[in-house]
Design a protein around this motif. Structure first.
Motif, PDB file in Angstrom:
ATOM      1  N   TRP A 179       0.799  -1.217   0.000  1.00 34.28           N
ATOM      2  CA  TRP A 179       0.000   0.000   0.000  1.00 34.28           C
ATOM      3  C   TRP A 179       0.835   1.272   0.000  1.00 34.28           C
ATOM      4  N   LEU A 180       0.186   2.333  -0.490  1.00 35.44           N
ATOM      5  CA  LEU A 180       0.745   3.679  -0.506  1.00 35.44           C
ATOM      6  C   LEU A 180      -0.364   4.617  -0.048  1.00 35.44           C
ATOM      7  N   ARG A 181      -0.056   5.557   0.849  1.00 38.37           N
ATOM      8  CA  ARG A 181      -1.029   6.542   1.310  1.00 38.37           C
ATOM      9  C   ARG A 181      -0.407   7.929   1.170  1.00 38.37           C
ATOM     10  N   LEU A 182      -1.138   8.811   0.482  1.00 34.06           N
ATOM     11  CA  LEU A 182      -0.649  10.149   0.142  1.00 34.06           C
ATOM     12  C   LEU A 182      -1.592  11.208   0.719  1.00 34.06           C
ATOM     13  N   PRO A 183      -1.103  12.078   1.613  1.00 35.89           N
ATOM     14  CA  PRO A 183      -1.977  13.091   2.210  1.00 35.89           C
ATOM     15  C   PRO A 183      -2.297  14.228   1.239  1.00 35.89           C
ATOM     16  N   LEU A 184      -3.546  14.686   1.312  1.00 36.78           N
ATOM     17  CA  LEU A 184      -4.011  15.832   0.532  1.00 36.78           C
ATOM     18  C   LEU A 184      -4.598  16.857   1.502  1.00 36.78           C
ATOM     19  N   ALA A 185      -4.417  18.131   1.192  1.00 39.71           N
ATOM     20  CA  ALA A 185      -4.813  19.188   2.119  1.00 39.71           C
ATOM     21  C   ALA A 185      -6.116  19.870   1.703  1.00 39.71           C
ATOM     22  N   ASN A 186      -6.807  20.389   2.710  1.00 40.50           N
ATOM     23  CA  ASN A 186      -7.971  21.235   2.446  1.00 40.50           C
ATOM     24  C   ASN A 186      -7.479  22.660   2.167  1.00 40.50           C
ATOM     25  N   ASP A 187      -8.388  23.598   2.013  1.00 39.05           N
ATOM     26  CA  ASP A 187      -7.994  24.973   1.689  1.00 39.05           C
ATOM     27  C   ASP A 187      -7.217  25.657   2.814  1.00 39.05           C
ATOM     28  N   ALA A 188      -7.335  25.143   4.033  1.00 44.70           N
ATOM     29  CA  ALA A 188      -6.577  25.696   5.162  1.00 44.70           C
ATOM     30  C   ALA A 188      -5.179  25.085   5.262  1.00 44.70           C
ATOM     31  N   GLY A 189      -4.862  24.139   4.373  1.00 48.13           N
ATOM     32  CA  GLY A 189      -3.542  23.518   4.372  1.00 48.13           C
ATOM     33  C   GLY A 189      -3.411  22.336   5.308  1.00 48.13           C
ATOM     34  N   GLU A 190      -4.513  21.897   5.928  1.00 48.60           N
ATOM     35  CA  GLU A 190      -4.497  20.754   6.834  1.00 48.60           C
ATOM     36  C   GLU A 190      -4.871  19.477   6.092  1.00 48.60           C
ATOM     37  N   VAL A 191      -4.316  18.346   6.517  1.00 50.94           N
ATOM     38  CA  VAL A 191      -4.654  17.069   5.897  1.00 50.94           C
ATOM     39  C   VAL A 191      -6.142  16.801   6.126  1.00 50.94           C
ATOM     40  N   SER A 192      -6.855  16.557   5.040  1.00 45.94           N
ATOM     41  CA  SER A 192      -8.292  16.277   5.146  1.00 45.94           C
ATOM     42  C   SER A 192      -8.666  14.964   4.462  1.00 45.94           C
ATOM     43  N   VAL A 193      -7.861  14.568   3.483  1.00 46.74           N
ATOM     44  CA  VAL A 193      -8.129  13.355   2.713  1.00 46.74           C
ATOM     45  C   VAL A 193      -6.799  12.652   2.472  1.00 46.74           C
ATOM     46  N   ILE A 194      -6.852  11.328   2.478  1.00 47.16           N
ATOM     47  CA  ILE A 194      -5.663  10.537   2.182  1.00 47.16           C
ATOM     48  C   ILE A 194      -5.976   9.671   0.975  1.00 47.16           C
ATOM     49  N   LEU A 195      -5.179   9.845  -0.064  1.00 46.77           N
ATOM     50  CA  LEU A 195      -5.306   9.046  -1.278  1.00 46.77           C
ATOM     51  C   LEU A 195      -4.560   7.742  -1.063  1.00 46.77           C
ATOM     52  N   GLY A 196      -5.234   6.630  -1.304  1.00 51.57           N
ATOM     53  CA  GLY A 196      -4.611   5.328  -1.141  1.00 51.57           C
ATOM     54  C   GLY A 196      -4.509   4.582  -2.454  1.00 51.57           C
ATOM     55  N   TYR A 197      -3.484   3.769  -2.566  1.00 49.51           N
ATOM     56  CA  TYR A 197      -3.340   2.848  -3.694  1.00 49.51           C
ATOM     57  C   TYR A 197      -2.883   1.514  -3.125  1.00 49.51           C
ATOM     58  N   ASP A 198      -3.575   0.442  -3.517  1.00 44.34           N
ATOM     59  CA  ASP A 198      -3.269  -0.892  -3.009  1.00 44.34           C
ATOM     60  C   ASP A 198      -3.015  -1.863  -4.152  1.00 44.34           C
ATOM     61  N   ALA A 199      -2.002  -2.690  -3.977  1.00 49.25           N
ATOM     62  CA  ALA A 199      -1.735  -3.805  -4.894  1.00 49.25           C
ATOM     63  C   ALA A 199      -1.795  -5.079  -4.071  1.00 49.25           C
ATOM     64  N   VAL A 200      -2.550  -6.047  -4.539  1.00 48.37           N
ATOM     65  CA  VAL A 200      -2.671  -7.321  -3.837  1.00 48.37           C
ATOM     66  C   VAL A 200      -1.583  -8.261  -4.358  1.00 48.37           C
ATOM     67  N   VAL A 201      -0.849  -8.861  -3.423  1.00 56.05           N
ATOM     68  CA  VAL A 201       0.174  -9.835  -3.787  1.00 56.05           C
ATOM     69  C   VAL A 201      -0.060 -11.105  -2.983  1.00 56.05           C
ATOM     70  N   GLY A 202       0.408 -12.243  -3.531  1.00 56.85           N
ATOM     71  CA  GLY A 202       0.204 -13.526  -2.876  1.00 56.85           C
ATOM     72  C   GLY A 202       1.512 -14.194  -2.524  1.00 56.85           C
ATOM     73  N   LEU A 203       1.408 -15.454  -2.122  1.00 54.68           N
ATOM     74  CA  LEU A 203       2.577 -16.245  -1.754  1.00 54.68           C
ATOM     75  C   LEU A 203       2.918 -17.194  -2.885  1.00 54.68           C
ATOM     76  N   ALA A 204       4.174 -17.491  -2.993  1.00 51.77           N
ATOM     77  CA  ALA A 204       4.635 -18.428  -4.027  1.00 51.77           C
ATOM     78  C   ALA A 204       5.287 -19.630  -3.348  1.00 51.77           C
ATOM     79  N   SER A 205       5.183 -20.735  -3.979  1.00 56.75           N
ATOM     80  CA  SER A 205       5.846 -21.934  -3.455  1.00 56.75           C
ATOM     81  C   SER A 205       7.332 -21.872  -3.764  1.00 56.75           C
TER      82      SER A 205
END
Length: 161
Positions: A126-152
Motif C-alpha cells: 500500500w501507498l497513502r498520500l496526504p491531501l490538504a484542504n484549503d486551510a492547508g491541513e490534511v483532510s483526505v488521504i489518497l490510497g493505492y493498493d496492490a494485492v500480492v500472494g505467496l509463491a511456493s
C-alpha cells in the motif's frame, strides 16, 4: 514451503507513478491540495484507489473505493468507517498508519496481511498520500493498493523413486 513474493514490478511502478504525480502537485512548503485531484490524472490506477477522509476526533471514513477493492474487502466499503470495514486489530493498524501520515504530513508505504479477512496468503502493498484542504491541513488521504500472494519455493527435496 511458502515465502512472500517481492512486490510485482507493476506495483512498484504504480507507487512510483503516483508518488511522482502527488509530488508534482505540491506547492512550496505545503501539501498537494485536495481540489487538484482529478480522476483523469489517475485513470490507469482508479480500480484500486481509495480516498479516506480525516476529521479530528472521528473515525476515518472511506469516501471512495475503486471497484478493484470490492473483492479485497468482500463488498462495498465506500462511505464506511474503519470500525465498519475492519476487525479491531486491522482497524487499529490502519488508524495507526494513517495517524502517522496525518501527523507527519508525509506519505506512508507498507505491506499488510489480509489474514483478518481469512486470506493469510494475500497481502496489500500500500501507498497513502496526504491531501490538504484549503486551510492547508490534511483532510483526505489518497490510497493505492496492490494485492500480492505467496509463491511456493522449491526445497530441492524429491520423493524417492
Amino acid at each position: 514451503m511458502s515465502a512472500p513474493l517481492t512486490p510485482p514490478a507493476s506495483a512498484i511502478r504504480a507507487h512510483e507513478e503516483l508518488f511522482t504525480w502527488w509530488n508534482s502537485l505540491k506547492p512550496a512548503g505545503g501539501l498537494p491540495p485536495r481540489r487538484r485531484l482529478h480522476p483523469a490524472d489517475l485513470k490507469r490506477h482508479l480500480p484500486t484507489v481509495s480516498l479516506t477522509e480525516f476529521r479530528s476526533g472521528e473515525d476515518y471514513r472511506v469516501r471512495l473505493a475503486g471497484t478493484g477493492l470490492y473483492g479485497v474487502y468482500g463488498g462495498e466499503i465506500t462511505g464506511r468507517t474503519f470500525a465498519e470495514v475492519y476487525n479491531s486489530t486491522a482497524a487499529d493498524y490502519w488508524r495507526g498508519e494513517l495517524d502517522r501520515v496525518v501527523r507527519e504530513r508525509r506519505p506512508g508505504v507498507g505491506a499488510h496481511s489480509l489474514a483478518w479477512r481469512g486470506a493469510s496468503h494475500l497481502s496489500l502493498i500500500w501507498l497513502r498520500l496526504p491531501l490538504a484542504n484549503d486551510a492547508g491541513e490534511v483532510s483526505v488521504i489518497l490510497g493505492y493498493d496492490a494485492v500480492v500472494g505467496l509463491a511456493s519455493l522449491q526445497s530441492g527435496i524429491r520423493p524417492a523413486a
